[in-house]
Write a protein that holds these residues in place. Structure first.
Motif, mmCIF file in Angstrom:
data_model
loop_
_atom_site.group_PDB
_atom_site.id
_atom_site.type_symbol
_atom_site.label_atom_id
_atom_site.label_comp_id
_atom_site.label_asym_id
_atom_site.label_seq_id
_atom_site.Cartn_x
_atom_site.Cartn_y
_atom_site.Cartn_z
ATOM 1 N N CYS A 105 -0.049 -1.945 5.404
ATOM 2 C CA CYS A 105 -0.971 -3.036 5.044
ATOM 3 C C CYS A 105 -0.464 -4.399 5.565
ATOM 4 N N SER A 144 0.693 -1.165 -0.014
ATOM 5 C CA SER A 144 0.056 0.031 0.106
ATOM 6 C C SER A 144 0.831 1.079 -0.085
ATOM 7 N N GLY A 197 -8.742 -0.383 2.209
ATOM 8 C CA GLY A 197 -7.800 0.874 2.065
ATOM 9 C C GLY A 197 -8.128 2.086 3.359
#
Length: 142
Positions: A104, A36, A95
Motif C-alpha cells: 500500500c 495493508s 484494496g
C-alpha cells in the motif's frame, strides 16, 4: 469546495512520527510498516507469531485520533462529500490496488522509497498519478 488549511508544524510532526514508527518497527521486527500487510495478517488464516504486535499497531491507528482529542480538547472534524456506493467502490479499488501492487501507500511510499526500492518507486509513481488524475476528473470533468 473548501480550501485546505496549511499546517506545516502539524504536517512535519506527523511525518516525523510516521518515520519514527516505521524505523522502530523495522528495527524491532525486521518488517516493513505496510498497513495493508499488517491488517491482512490479522485475518484468518493467521499465525500467532506477532499477533499482539499487529493488533496493537492497528489499534494505535484507530485510537490515535481519540488520544489527540483528549490532549487538544477538540475532535478533528472529517467531512466526506461522497455517497456510500462511491465510498464502497473506492475502498474496493484501493484494496485491489494494494493486492495487485503487493503493498500500500505506506509500505511503498514511506518504507520502500526510503530503502531506494525501484519497485516501490514505480508503485508510488503509479498511485500518485492515479490520485492526481482522479482529483482532476472529479473537480473539473464530472
Amino acid at each position: 469546495m473548501t480550501a485546505t488549511e496549511f499546517t506545516p508544524v502539524a504536517v512535519l510532526l506527523g511525518g516525523a512520527m510516521i518515520g519514527i514508527a516505521a524505523v522502530a518497527l523495522m528495527a524491532a521486527t525486521g518488517r516493513i510498516a505496510g498497513i495493508s500487510g499488517i491488517a491482512v495478517r490479522l485475518l484468518p488464516p493467521y499465525t500467532e507469531a506477532g499477533l499482539a504486535g499487529r493488533t496493537a499497531f492497528v489499534l494505535g491507528i484507530v485510537v490515535a485520533p481519540l488520544v489527540a482529542a483528549l490532549i487538544t480538547g477538540s475532535v478533528p472534524i472529517s467531512r466526506i462529500e461522497a455517497t456510500t456506493p462511491l465510498l464502497a467502490l473506492a475502498g474496493l479499488l484501493v484494496g485491489f490496488g494494494a493486492v495487485w501492487g503487493n503493498g500500500c501507500t505506506s509500505g511503498h511510499g514511506v518504507c520502500g522509497l526510503s530503502r531506494l526500492s525501484m519497485r516501490s518507486l514505480v508503485a508510488t509513481a503509479v498511485f500518485m498519478a492515479t490520485a492526481m488524475a482522479t482529483v482532476f476528473l472529479i473537480r473539473h470533468v464530472l
